[in-house]
Every structure is written in C-alpha cells, then in structure tokens.
Design a protein around this motif. Structure first.
Motif, PDB file in Angstrom:
ATOM      1  N   SER A 166     -16.484  36.239  -7.800  1.00 42.13           N
ATOM      2  CA  SER A 166     -17.874  36.175  -8.219  1.00 42.13           C
ATOM      3  C   SER A 166     -18.808  35.675  -7.129  1.00 42.13           C
ATOM      4  CB  SER A 166     -18.249  35.737  -9.654  1.00 42.13           C
ATOM      5  OG  SER A 166     -17.981  34.429  -9.559  1.00 42.13           O
ATOM      6  N   SER A 167     -17.919  34.636  -6.333  1.00 42.43           N
ATOM      7  CA  SER A 167     -18.703  33.893  -5.063  1.00 42.43           C
ATOM      8  C   SER A 167     -18.561  34.716  -3.901  1.00 42.43           C
ATOM      9  CB  SER A 167     -18.124  32.651  -5.177  1.00 42.43           C
ATOM     10  OG  SER A 167     -16.804  33.045  -4.520  1.00 42.43           O
ATOM     11  N   GLY A 168     -17.853  35.776  -3.842  1.00 41.31           N
ATOM     12  CA  GLY A 168     -17.886  36.712  -2.815  1.00 41.31           C
ATOM     13  C   GLY A 168     -17.048  36.004  -1.569  1.00 41.31           C
ATOM     14  N   ILE A 169     -16.275  35.095  -2.140  1.00 41.26           N
ATOM     15  CA  ILE A 169     -15.287  34.143  -1.102  1.00 41.26           C
ATOM     16  C   ILE A 169     -14.159  35.341  -0.706  1.00 41.26           C
ATOM     17  CG2 ILE A 169     -13.553  32.686  -0.467  1.00 41.26           C
ATOM     18  CD1 ILE A 169     -15.290  30.964  -2.274  1.00 41.26           C
ATOM     19  N   GLU A 170     -13.945  35.825   0.679  1.00 43.69           N
ATOM     20  CA  GLU A 170     -12.794  36.480   1.039  1.00 43.69           C
ATOM     21  C   GLU A 170     -11.666  36.037   1.603  1.00 43.69           C
ATOM     22  OE1 GLU A 170     -14.907  39.180   3.963  1.00 43.69           O
ATOM     23  OE2 GLU A 170     -16.122  40.120   2.398  1.00 43.69           O
ATOM     24  N   SER A 171     -11.841  34.637   2.143  1.00 42.86           N
ATOM     25  CA  SER A 171     -10.614  33.810   2.512  1.00 42.86           C
ATOM     26  C   SER A 171     -11.024  32.401   2.286  1.00 42.86           C
ATOM     27  CB  SER A 171     -10.779  34.053   3.978  1.00 42.86           C
ATOM     28  OG  SER A 171     -11.949  33.548   4.789  1.00 42.86           O
ATOM     29  N   LEU A 172      -9.879  31.863   2.147  1.00 45.38           N
ATOM     30  CA  LEU A 172      -9.891  30.497   1.924  1.00 45.38           C
ATOM     31  C   LEU A 172      -8.795  29.842   2.970  1.00 45.38           C
ATOM     32  CD1 LEU A 172     -10.359  27.513   0.192  1.00 45.38           C
ATOM     33  CD2 LEU A 172      -8.522  28.730  -1.402  1.00 45.38           C
ATOM     34  N   VAL A 173      -9.052  28.575   3.535  1.00 42.61           N
ATOM     35  CA  VAL A 173      -8.211  28.052   4.365  1.00 42.61           C
ATOM     36  C   VAL A 173      -8.033  26.761   3.919  1.00 42.61           C
ATOM     37  CG1 VAL A 173      -7.873  27.042   6.607  1.00 42.61           C
ATOM     38  CG2 VAL A 173      -9.077  29.201   6.219  1.00 42.61           C
ATOM     39  N   LEU A 174      -6.514  26.333   3.502  1.00 45.97           N
ATOM     40  CA  LEU A 174      -6.216  25.017   3.018  1.00 45.97           C
ATOM     41  C   LEU A 174      -6.015  24.039   4.308  1.00 45.97           C
ATOM     42  CD1 LEU A 174      -3.900  26.229   0.323  1.00 45.97           C
ATOM     43  CD2 LEU A 174      -6.340  25.510  -0.036  1.00 45.97           C
ATOM     44  N   LEU A 175      -6.781  23.034   4.390  1.00 49.81           N
ATOM     45  CA  LEU A 175      -6.357  21.959   5.461  1.00 49.81           C
ATOM     46  C   LEU A 175      -5.844  20.604   4.947  1.00 49.81           C
ATOM     47  CD1 LEU A 175      -9.797  22.601   7.060  1.00 49.81           C
ATOM     48  CD2 LEU A 175      -7.916  23.646   7.659  1.00 49.81           C
ATOM     49  N   LEU A 176      -4.546  20.740   4.682  1.00 50.43           N
ATOM     50  CA  LEU A 176      -3.874  19.727   3.890  1.00 50.43           C
ATOM     51  C   LEU A 176      -3.367  18.606   4.708  1.00 50.43           C
ATOM     52  CD1 LEU A 176      -1.778  22.227   1.645  1.00 50.43           C
ATOM     53  CD2 LEU A 176      -3.865  21.246   1.013  1.00 50.43           C
ATOM     54  N   ASP A 177      -3.166  17.527   4.046  1.00 48.89           N
ATOM     55  CA  ASP A 177      -2.273  16.303   4.509  1.00 48.89           C
ATOM     56  C   ASP A 177      -1.023  16.606   4.793  1.00 48.89           C
ATOM     57  OD1 ASP A 177      -0.875  13.746   4.405  1.00 48.89           O
ATOM     58  OD2 ASP A 177      -2.911  13.084   4.455  1.00 48.89           O
ATOM     59  N   GLU A 178      -0.332  16.422   5.979  1.00 49.34           N
ATOM     60  CA  GLU A 178       1.012  16.716   6.153  1.00 49.34           C
ATOM     61  C   GLU A 178       1.893  16.259   4.928  1.00 49.34           C
ATOM     62  OE1 GLU A 178       4.664  15.941   9.350  1.00 49.34           O
ATOM     63  OE2 GLU A 178       2.430  15.854   9.900  1.00 49.34           O
ATOM     64  N   ARG A 179       1.725  15.396   4.129  1.00 55.79           N
ATOM     65  CA  ARG A 179       2.339  14.603   3.374  1.00 55.79           C
ATOM     66  C   ARG A 179       2.334  15.542   1.886  1.00 55.79           C
ATOM     67  NH1 ARG A 179      -0.048   8.767   4.220  1.00 55.79           N
ATOM     68  NH2 ARG A 179      -1.619  10.358   5.007  1.00 55.79           N
ATOM     69  N   LEU A 180       1.287  16.476   1.834  1.00 55.32           N
ATOM     70  CA  LEU A 180       1.097  17.170   0.731  1.00 55.32           C
ATOM     71  C   LEU A 180       1.415  18.833   0.915  1.00 55.32           C
ATOM     72  CD1 LEU A 180      -2.684  15.835  -0.473  1.00 55.32           C
ATOM     73  CD2 LEU A 180      -0.163  15.211  -1.218  1.00 55.32           C
ATOM     74  N   THR A 181       1.959  19.264   1.864  1.00 53.57           N
ATOM     75  CA  THR A 181       2.152  20.747   2.163  1.00 53.57           C
ATOM     76  C   THR A 181       3.441  21.364   1.408  1.00 53.57           C
ATOM     77  OG1 THR A 181       3.638  20.046   4.060  1.00 53.57           O
ATOM     78  CG2 THR A 181       1.490  20.368   4.662  1.00 53.57           C
ATOM     79  N   ALA A 182       4.177  20.417   1.094  1.00 56.34           N
ATOM     80  CA  ALA A 182       5.120  21.083   0.095  1.00 56.34           C
ATOM     81  C   ALA A 182       4.679  21.547  -1.232  1.00 56.34           C
ATOM     82  CB  ALA A 182       6.361  20.253  -0.242  1.00 56.34           C
ATOM     83  N   LEU A 183       3.567  21.047  -1.669  1.00 57.80           N
ATOM     84  CA  LEU A 183       3.097  21.543  -3.051  1.00 57.80           C
ATOM     85  C   LEU A 183       2.422  22.990  -2.966  1.00 57.80           C
ATOM     86  CD1 LEU A 183       1.645  18.108  -4.074  1.00 57.80           C
ATOM     87  CD2 LEU A 183       3.708  19.194  -4.944  1.00 57.80           C
ATOM     88  N   PRO A 184       2.670  23.715  -4.017  1.00 51.56           N
ATOM     89  CA  PRO A 184       2.058  25.121  -4.126  1.00 51.56           C
ATOM     90  C   PRO A 184       0.705  25.239  -4.365  1.00 51.56           C
ATOM     91  CG  PRO A 184       3.209  24.563  -6.262  1.00 51.56           C
ATOM     92  CD  PRO A 184       3.326  23.392  -5.483  1.00 51.56           C
ATOM     93  N   TRP A 185      -0.248  24.921  -3.474  1.00 58.08           N
ATOM     94  CA  TRP A 185      -1.552  24.770  -3.857  1.00 58.08           C
ATOM     95  C   TRP A 185      -2.121  26.250  -3.886  1.00 58.08           C
ATOM     96  CZ3 TRP A 185      -3.258  20.061  -4.560  1.00 58.08           C
ATOM     97  CH2 TRP A 185      -2.651  19.091  -4.069  1.00 58.08           C
ATOM     98  N   GLU A 186      -1.580  27.368  -3.098  1.00 58.71           N
ATOM     99  CA  GLU A 186      -1.982  28.543  -3.446  1.00 58.71           C
ATOM    100  C   GLU A 186      -2.087  29.008  -4.887  1.00 58.71           C
ATOM    101  OE1 GLU A 186      -0.448  28.079   0.831  1.00 58.71           O
ATOM    102  OE2 GLU A 186       0.068  27.461  -1.157  1.00 58.71           O
TER     103      GLU A 186
END
Length: 402
Positions: A166-186
């Motif tokens: 409903s916000s109209g967001i078409e794209s989301l970019v995750l800028l993650l700490d390298e130590r957190l990249t293994a987690l399934p944030w998506e």
C-alpha cells in the motif's frame, strides 16, 4: 545529500542494519522515498542483551551448518535431492520464525511505513473536455506523455507493472552488516508484498552502481547494459551413464566381430535378466550453451558470445577478454566461480574489467553422475569455505566494477 535527493529511485526503500566491532548494539535505519520524492524515516539504536547475542549466533551457525550439509551431501537421483531438501525445510522455517520474533522490537514501526492502512479515495469527477480548461488539460497531459516517451536514442520513462504494498514501494535494498548476511531477512512478513528485494554493501556502493548504468530517477530508467556485448562461460556437466535395459529380458545387439558378439547368447540373456538397480540415474542433463543461441533468435539485436566446457575449457585469456569487452558476464556451472576464477585472479584483472553486471549460477549439483572436477586457472589457489563464497564473490565482483 546528492545521493538521496538526485540519484535514488522513486518508490524505493532502504534498510540499514549495522553493528559496532564489539557487537554491543544494533543500529537500525529505514528510509522510504515515494513517487513525489517525499521521505519517511525510522531510526533506532538497540542495546543487545546477552541472550540476544547468543540467539543471533545460534541462528547463523544453524544456517551455515545446513548450507554445508546441503552442498556436501552427494545424491544419486532427483528423489535423493528432494528428500534432502525436505529434511531441512522445516528447520529453515523455524529459523525464519525465530528471526521474525527477534526483530519484533523494530519491524512493527517499519511495517507501518511499508504497509500503511489503505485510505478510500473519492471517485474522480468526470471532466467535460469542452469545458473551460478541459481541452488545455488534455493537451498538457498528452505533451507530458510524449515527454516521458523520450526522443530517438533517449532514455524512456519506465513504469513497473508489478503489484506493490500500500505504500507503493517497488524496490527494497538491504544494507546489512557483514556479520548478519547469513540470516534470511528477505523472508520477513513485513516485506512479503515488496516485489523486488536486493542486497548491497553500503549506500555509497549502491549509488556507484546506479551511476555506472546512467540511472535517471526522474525517468525511473537507465542506459542499462549493452545487449550486443553479452558474454557467457559455461562449465557443463559430464554426460550421465546410459540407463540399463528397462525391459529386463530384451536382447542387446553387437557389431559382428566385436568382443560383445563373442559372448554366448545364454550369458547375454542371463545379464539381461538381472534387475535394474533403483538408484541408476536415467535423467538427461540439458546443455545450457544452446539456450543462449535460442535467446538470440527470439530477441533481434541481442548478441551473446561465450564458451562451454563441452567444447573446450575456457582459458584465462578468454576470461580476460570477456571481462574487458563484455557488458554482462553470465557464469553457469557446478564448480563455484571462485574455484575457477580465484580471488587472486579477480584482483589481477581489476584494471581491465569493464563488465557492468554479472549473473552467477554455480554449485548447482552434487549428483555423483554429473560432478566433474575442473582445475582452477591459478596453481595452488586460496581455499574459501563454501558458506563464505557467496559474500566473497559479491565483494570481488563489486571490486571489478559491477
């Protein structure tokens, strides 16, 4: 300020999660840019409790363990692979739910930005084109439409047809700490309706990528990647063994004078009567390289050049030529790209690389019948742990200019 106001796309959002070296707290930042380039923010600093740090470490260790087991466990049939994946499916769901619960202290505020309540809009009042200002408004709209189309050779405006929250967001970019990249944030529930989710190392690197392709935020489009300079490298699997006779009693023919023709008919009949092992691979492995030729036929103007290991093993010189002359490089193969194009080689070709985008599909198959060993282009290469390879690959390809 220039990045935020002049370069980032409309209807985009950015989530930053960073920790200090001592990992005592978590910085959370969220930014949303709407169609009118109005900004919304959520910023927070959360101090970790000891149980929080233990929970994060346990989730990451569990994911890395599953990755290693999935990559290292060989399988003989497609059913073996399906059973292996099913074995870890529930464990993956459990980890995602744990991450959802852990992030509840900040995701509620972000969810309110991404998925705000929908307000009912009044129906538009029809305008008579003959009324005062009606024709002028119509002409202005037509001119604006023509302007968005752009002239010959100009970048045209792009409008996505994908459904959005409903916000109209078409794209989301995750800028993650390298130590957190293994987690399934998506997989977080708040992101469920966002059509495009990607990751990057920092806002500056993401902005550099946009500049490299000539992105125009007012048109929501870019110069893109030259479609007549696309390259590919394919390390195809070896052919699977031929399946034994499925009938169980059919005779096999042999050329006259061959060793097989000298075997008595009784012996051949006895061999044919043996039961077929249930774990014999009978699936065929499709060749990938011919698919690129089909793409060229269906899309005039596209030119894709490359080499597949079924013809010959690509040399280091060919890799360098593709990195220098290509606009996009596609790699497909069972060995990891870092097992072929090692970190040292990637850094050595840093000065010549001009490729703007990469598509890497590797470590596809652990099936015994299709695994084939390929030597690295560097003698005694540096070894990189499997679960570390995706992040290191992204970092090295970013250094090459993508």
């Amino acid at each position: 300020r220039t990045i935020k106001t002049e370069l980032l796309p409309n209807n985009s959002a950015y989530l930053i999660l960073q920790m200090p070296p001592n990992e005592l707290f978590l910085y959370i930042g969220f930014m949303h840019i709407n169609q009118n380039r109005e900004f919304k923010y959520h910023m927070q600093k959360y101090y970790f409790k000891e149980k929080d740090q233990a929970e994060i470490k346990d989730m990451i260790d569990s994911i890395n363990s599953m990755k290693l087991e999935l990559q290292r466990t060989p399988h003989t049939t497609a059913k073996d692979l399906a059973d292996l994946e099913a074995r870890y499916h529930n464990r993956s769901k459990e980890i995602l739910q744990r991450l959802e619960d852990f992030c509840s202290f900040f995701m509620g505020s972000i969810d309110a930005i991404i998925n705000p309540p929908v307000q009912e809009e009044p129906e538009p009042v029809p305008v008579d084109p003959k009324a005062k200002g009606g024709a002028a408004a119509k002409d202005a709209g037509a001119k604006d439409k023509d302007k968005k189309k752009g002239g010959p050779g100009e970048i045209q405006a792009y409008q996505s047809n994908l459904p959005t929250p409903s916000s109209g967001i078409e794209s989301l970019v995750l800028l993650l700490d390298e130590r957190l990249t293994a987690l399934p944030w998506e997989g977080l529930q708040a992101f469920k309706k966002v059509p495009v989710i990607s990751r990057d190392f920092s806002m500056n690197i993401y902005a550099k990528r946009l500049r490299n392709i000539g992105f125009k935020p007012e048109l929501n489009n870019s110069q893109g990647i030259a479609k007549d300079k696309m390259k590919y490298v394919v390390y195809e699997f070896k052919a699977p063994p031929e399946a034994p006779n499925q009938g169980g009693n059919a005779q096999q023919s042999a050329a006259p004078g061959s060793a097989a023709s000298n075997v008595s008919a009784d012996v051949r009949a006895q061999q044919a009567a043996q039961p077929v092992p249930v774990n014999v691979v009978t699936e065929t492995v499709p060749e990938i390289a011919p698919l690129f030729k089909e793409v060229q036929k269906l899309n005039p103007g596209i030119k894709i050049e490359g080499v597949a290991s079924s013809d010959r093993i690509p040399s280091l010189g060919e890799w360098e030529n593709y990195l220098r002359d290509g606009s996009m490089l596609m790699y497909f193969g069972n060995p990891s790209i870092l097992n072929i194009l090692t970190p040292k080689i990637m850094l050595d070709v840093l000065e010549v690389a001009n490729v703007k985008g990469y598509v890497v599909i590797d470590r596809i198959n652990s099936r015994k019948s299709t695994i084939e060993k390929f030597d690295a282009l560097e003698p005694n290469p540096e070894k990189v742990f499997m679960h570390e390879q995706p992040l290191q690959t992204l970092a090295l390809l970013t250094a090459l200019g993508s």
